[in-house]
Design a protein around this motif. Sequence first.
Motif, PDB file in Angstrom:
ATOM      1  N   GLU A 488       0.830  -1.193   0.000  1.00 37.64           N
ATOM      2  CA  GLU A 488       0.000   0.000   0.000  1.00 37.64           C
ATOM      3  C   GLU A 488       0.870   1.250   0.000  1.00 37.64           C
ATOM      4  OE1 GLU A 488      -3.412   2.312   0.019  1.00 37.64           O
ATOM      5  OE2 GLU A 488      -3.340   0.121  -0.073  1.00 37.64           O
ATOM      6  N   PRO A 489       0.769   2.119  -1.033  1.00 38.11           N
ATOM      7  CA  PRO A 489       1.512   3.387  -1.004  1.00 38.11           C
ATOM      8  C   PRO A 489       0.849   4.368  -0.050  1.00 38.11           C
ATOM      9  CG  PRO A 489       0.199   3.235  -2.998  1.00 38.11           C
ATOM     10  CD  PRO A 489       0.010   1.939  -2.276  1.00 38.11           C
ATOM     11  N   ILE A 490       1.604   4.847   0.947  1.00 40.19           N
ATOM     12  CA  ILE A 490       1.076   5.846   1.878  1.00 40.19           C
ATOM     13  C   ILE A 490       1.270   7.237   1.291  1.00 40.19           C
ATOM     14  CG2 ILE A 490       1.288   6.793   4.206  1.00 40.19           C
ATOM     15  CD1 ILE A 490       2.224   4.039   5.110  1.00 40.19           C
ATOM     16  N   THR A 491       2.478   7.485   0.794  1.00 41.44           N
ATOM     17  CA  THR A 491       2.775   8.689   0.018  1.00 41.44           C
ATOM     18  C   THR A 491       3.543   8.228  -1.219  1.00 41.44           C
ATOM     19  OG1 THR A 491       4.927   9.158   1.032  1.00 41.44           O
ATOM     20  CG2 THR A 491       2.970   9.981   2.189  1.00 41.44           C
ATOM     21  N   LYS A 492       3.954   9.197  -2.044  1.00 40.54           N
ATOM     22  CA  LYS A 492       4.701   8.818  -3.242  1.00 40.54           C
ATOM     23  C   LYS A 492       6.075   8.247  -2.892  1.00 40.54           C
ATOM     24  CE  LYS A 492       6.919  13.274  -4.163  1.00 40.54           C
ATOM     25  NZ  LYS A 492       7.177  14.307  -5.194  1.00 40.54           N
ATOM     26  N   ASP A 493       6.573   8.507  -1.657  1.00 41.56           N
ATOM     27  CA  ASP A 493       7.892   8.028  -1.254  1.00 41.56           C
ATOM     28  C   ASP A 493       7.836   6.909  -0.220  1.00 41.56           C
ATOM     29  OD1 ASP A 493       9.113  10.022  -2.843  1.00 41.56           O
ATOM     30  OD2 ASP A 493       8.841  11.487  -1.223  1.00 41.56           O
ATOM     31  N   LEU A 494       6.693   6.699   0.417  1.00 41.36           N
ATOM     32  CA  LEU A 494       6.580   5.744   1.511  1.00 41.36           C
ATOM     33  C   LEU A 494       5.593   4.645   1.151  1.00 41.36           C
ATOM     34  CD1 LEU A 494       7.383   5.049   4.448  1.00 41.36           C
ATOM     35  CD2 LEU A 494       5.422   6.428   5.198  1.00 41.36           C
ATOM     36  N   TYR A 495       6.078   3.382   1.276  1.00 39.84           N
ATOM     37  CA  TYR A 495       5.249   2.223   0.958  1.00 39.84           C
ATOM     38  C   TYR A 495       5.133   1.327   2.191  1.00 39.84           C
ATOM     39  CZ  TYR A 495       5.177   3.160  -4.055  1.00 39.84           C
ATOM     40  OH  TYR A 495       4.952   3.715  -5.286  1.00 39.84           O
ATOM     41  N   LEU A 496       3.939   0.785   2.381  1.00 37.44           N
ATOM     42  CA  LEU A 496       3.674  -0.133   3.475  1.00 37.44           C
ATOM     43  C   LEU A 496       3.283  -1.490   2.904  1.00 37.44           C
ATOM     44  CD1 LEU A 496       3.011  -0.905   6.469  1.00 37.44           C
ATOM     45  CD2 LEU A 496       0.693  -0.027   6.033  1.00 37.44           C
ATOM     46  N   THR A 497       3.887  -2.553   3.436  1.00 33.55           N
ATOM     47  CA  THR A 497       3.504  -3.925   3.084  1.00 33.55           C
ATOM     48  C   THR A 497       3.125  -4.648   4.369  1.00 33.55           C
ATOM     49  OG1 THR A 497       5.057  -3.963   1.225  1.00 33.55           O
ATOM     50  CG2 THR A 497       4.223  -6.076   1.999  1.00 33.55           C
ATOM     51  N   PHE A 498       1.950  -5.252   4.398  1.00 36.33           N
ATOM     52  CA  PHE A 498       1.546  -6.039   5.562  1.00 36.33           C
ATOM     53  C   PHE A 498       0.937  -7.341   5.060  1.00 36.33           C
ATOM     54  CE2 PHE A 498      -1.839  -3.160   4.386  1.00 36.33           C
ATOM     55  CZ  PHE A 498      -2.971  -3.939   4.387  1.00 36.33           C
ATOM     56  N   GLY A 499       1.087  -8.394   5.863  1.00 33.97           N
ATOM     57  CA  GLY A 499       0.597  -9.677   5.394  1.00 33.97           C
ATOM     58  C   GLY A 499       0.519 -10.731   6.472  1.00 33.97           C
ATOM     59  N   TYR A 500       0.060 -11.886   6.053  1.00 36.90           N
ATOM     60  CA  TYR A 500      -0.106 -13.058   6.920  1.00 36.90           C
ATOM     61  C   TYR A 500       0.589 -14.233   6.256  1.00 36.90           C
ATOM     62  CZ  TYR A 500      -2.349 -17.319   8.613  1.00 36.90           C
ATOM     63  OH  TYR A 500      -2.589 -18.585   9.091  1.00 36.90           O
ATOM     64  N   SER A 501       1.246 -15.082   7.061  1.00 36.03           N
ATOM     65  CA  SER A 501       1.917 -16.267   6.531  1.00 36.03           C
ATOM     66  C   SER A 501       1.640 -17.461   7.435  1.00 36.03           C
ATOM     67  CB  SER A 501       3.425 -16.038   6.424  1.00 36.03           C
ATOM     68  OG  SER A 501       3.993 -15.781   7.693  1.00 36.03           O
ATOM     69  N   PHE A 502       1.702 -18.646   6.850  1.00 39.84           N
ATOM     70  CA  PHE A 502       1.514 -19.875   7.618  1.00 39.84           C
ATOM     71  C   PHE A 502       2.409 -20.960   7.043  1.00 39.84           C
ATOM     72  CE2 PHE A 502      -1.100 -20.768   3.972  1.00 39.84           C
ATOM     73  CZ  PHE A 502      -1.003 -22.141   3.799  1.00 39.84           C
ATOM     74  N   SER A 503       2.678 -21.966   7.844  1.00 40.32           N
ATOM     75  CA  SER A 503       3.400 -23.152   7.362  1.00 40.32           C
ATOM     76  C   SER A 503       3.078 -24.327   8.262  1.00 40.32           C
ATOM     77  CB  SER A 503       4.915 -22.914   7.329  1.00 40.32           C
ATOM     78  OG  SER A 503       5.443 -22.800   8.623  1.00 40.32           O
TER      79      SER A 503
END
Length: 892
Positions: A488-503
């Motif tokens: 998700e781009p917060i601003t043109k210079d700052l990006y956020l990535t969030f997620g879920y993982s399993f194994s």
Amino acid sequence: MKRVILLFSFLLVHQLFAQQSIKGAVADQSDNAALTNASIVLLDTDSIMRYFTRADENGAFQFGKVAKGSYILIATYPKFEIYSQKLVVDQKPIVLDRIQINSQSNLLEEVVINQKIPIKIKGDTIEYDAGSFETEKNAKLEDLLRRLPGLTVSASGEITAQGKTVSKVLIDGEEFFGYDPKIAIRNVRADAIDKVQVYERKSEEAELTGIDDGVRLQTVNVVLKEEARKGVFGNANASVGTQGLFDANLFSAKFDQTERIGVTGSWNNMGSSGDASRIRMNNQIIGDPRYKSAGVNYENNFLQRKLHLTSNYNFNNNSLANESSSYNKRVLNNGITQETTQEERSMSDNTNNVLRAQVKYKLDSVSNLNVQLNGNTGTTSSANTSNSTTFRNENRKANDFSRDNSRSSEKDGMDLRLDYRRRLNKSGRSMNIHLNTNIDNTKGTNLIDETTNYYDSLGQYERSVIVDQTRITDNKNNRLSGSLNINEPITKDLYLTFGYSFSTAKQSALINAYTNMPNGQEPIRDTLYSQDQQSLARNNGLDINLNYNRDKININFSNKTIYKYQELTDSYRQIALNRNFWQNNLQANVSYRISNSQHVTLGYQNNTNVPSFAQLQPLQPPTNDLYRQLGNPDLKRETNNAINVNFSKFSLLKASSLNINANANIVNSAIVNKSIIDSLGRTTATYVNIQDNSNWNARVNINYGKPILNGLVQFGPFASLFYDNNYQFINGDLNRNNTANATIGINANKQSSKHVDFNVNIGLGLNQEANSIQPQFDNTAFRSSTNADLKYFLPYKFSLTQVIFYSYTGKTKVFPQPIQQFYMNLELTRKLLSSESLLLSLKAFDVFNSFNNTNRTVGNSNFSESQQQTLSQYLMVGLKWDFNKNLGKKND
């Protein structure tokens, strides 16, 4: 060494007595005003920069010592036209007429100048212009890499860039024979290369998911010339030698824009994975080896370039019969030492088949699918016969041990990975879905015949323990994992990535150990050496990643929090363990571009290592009567903190480079194996945490490179410093071991195909070790090494290559004699055919039969020496054909 010194002296004297000066001045054509600080460059006829200077406040400039030859003088000044003039430096100094340059505002038509810059920095990437670095005709990528400032290539083909080991070599951004980077560097032609790019890439996992795991892979990407993307090239060679030696290799590739086909094969009895008779390599033949391999690589684009396929298959069979002897001394507490001598004979034979395939499919304008499939199958057989004797304090016999064991096994595995990426809107939001499944199976049969004899405090025979067993093993692993991440781009210079993982991972490890009974009686299962272990692990994680990117700075922060559940059972040993816990991993990286030629990066990592069930379970099945491994159910996790700094600086006009990288690691509550050695020489070990003390180490590497002697030689001094503070238990007592290593050295490389070419690496070092237990064995030792290969160009297309290796390892308190290793290899070659593509060679290895095959290791109160069956002196006659059709050649 004398030849190396004489060579440098010859080159230096030659340059001093074959040089003249060039003087001149630069002015504005309109008013004859001096152009202060104008750039003046001398290029040779191949457009390679040889000299550089700037005009003074009067516009005057001077080159003090210029070698004889033909040059192009170029004078540049901001917003002025570029002036060029051909010069021939001969017997007399040159004084030029005043150079008058016209301002661009006075030009009536546009002037376009194409100028090559040897080195550029593009963000985090260092880019070398291949045409600015000379190589011999028919040279390979390996030879070109040796010429680039900041890069080194060892005799065995290992690449180091800016002090870090290169793990990936790409051709136009794609792996070519990805299972072995040496195939690319030893076969792709240097004259087909446009640029070489060096950078650190994130792990494949991080690139696909967008979550930074802190892993960085030093990578070399080779950009081919446009005309080199279509053609056929390769080489074939065969050699035969004394002692019945032989070596044969084939490499052939066909490039057709996007389609690439490559075939490789190797067969030898010299024990190398290919090109075993290379003159630069350390060609001591260990034991009696046999090696066969074959591989094929295919790449292409389909469906109007929407689908890209990369695939390769490799078969290899590697066998070795060997004999060795060793001596080991362990320094224990309370004035006790333990010495073990061993004689061993071994045989092994391994066969592997590996298939790799990757499909990158652009589904539409907003989504991509990446599918990877890796499969392998193979067999292994081995046999080992050995005899060892252990003494306490050098004079009391504690035990002797003999074994005659053999093993055979079959394995197969499969790994399937799918990654789907989709852009969700025009603002830059995207989604990544990842799925992965992995299966591994191994079945084996071990035949064990071991006898251990024990002796009392007077060294008299006391008793024997005989282990005569057949052990059937069956290991199965099955893992399924996946993740979902939103960018998700917060601003043109700052990006956020969030997620879920399993194994989810399931593992079964079965060992049925049967004691062989006399007179054909039914074997009896030995529960001490057997196990029926089942384990399950489930992980659920939350990921977050922040990336801030501006023109000069990039900041990346990521954190992964995982909830874990684990359980283990063993019906043979009545073990039932389970636990659940939280685990956190933190990564932070800052990259700052100080200027176009200076770059600095800073990284920090914090993570915890949780003890495995193997470390927790009360008792692991032993392998023999001399060693018992216990677990510790109360074991705690350890915490790791790591910081690294890297600084790079390049002078674009002088083609010089400076690189400094440093790192430090601190481990709190470190998990170590605490062992107790009894009076009979038996070891009982268990895992414990180091409390109230931290294990830490730090390392600094510095390397500098620049062309000298008018650009004829690439010269690079280097230095490194390493310190390790390590706590461990020795026979139950806590010992502090401090190790310090310091190294300084130089490397130099010349490849002009005139007179003499060379590649020289000289290093000097000092090792120091100190222990809190039995400090009388503390030691400081000097070490040095010299590697040099010199190629003399002789008349009638003959050449002579001389390889010199020398190393010195200083004495210790345990080993009072230093180790000196020296050998010299020679190769006489004759180029045949008008294209010089056929090469006849005569090679002599270890000419003086002087190589010492003693290997010594010292560390943590443990001192060892070993020798193996080695052949170092032999002769070989070979023929090599280097073929090339169109690759790297421009059309008329």
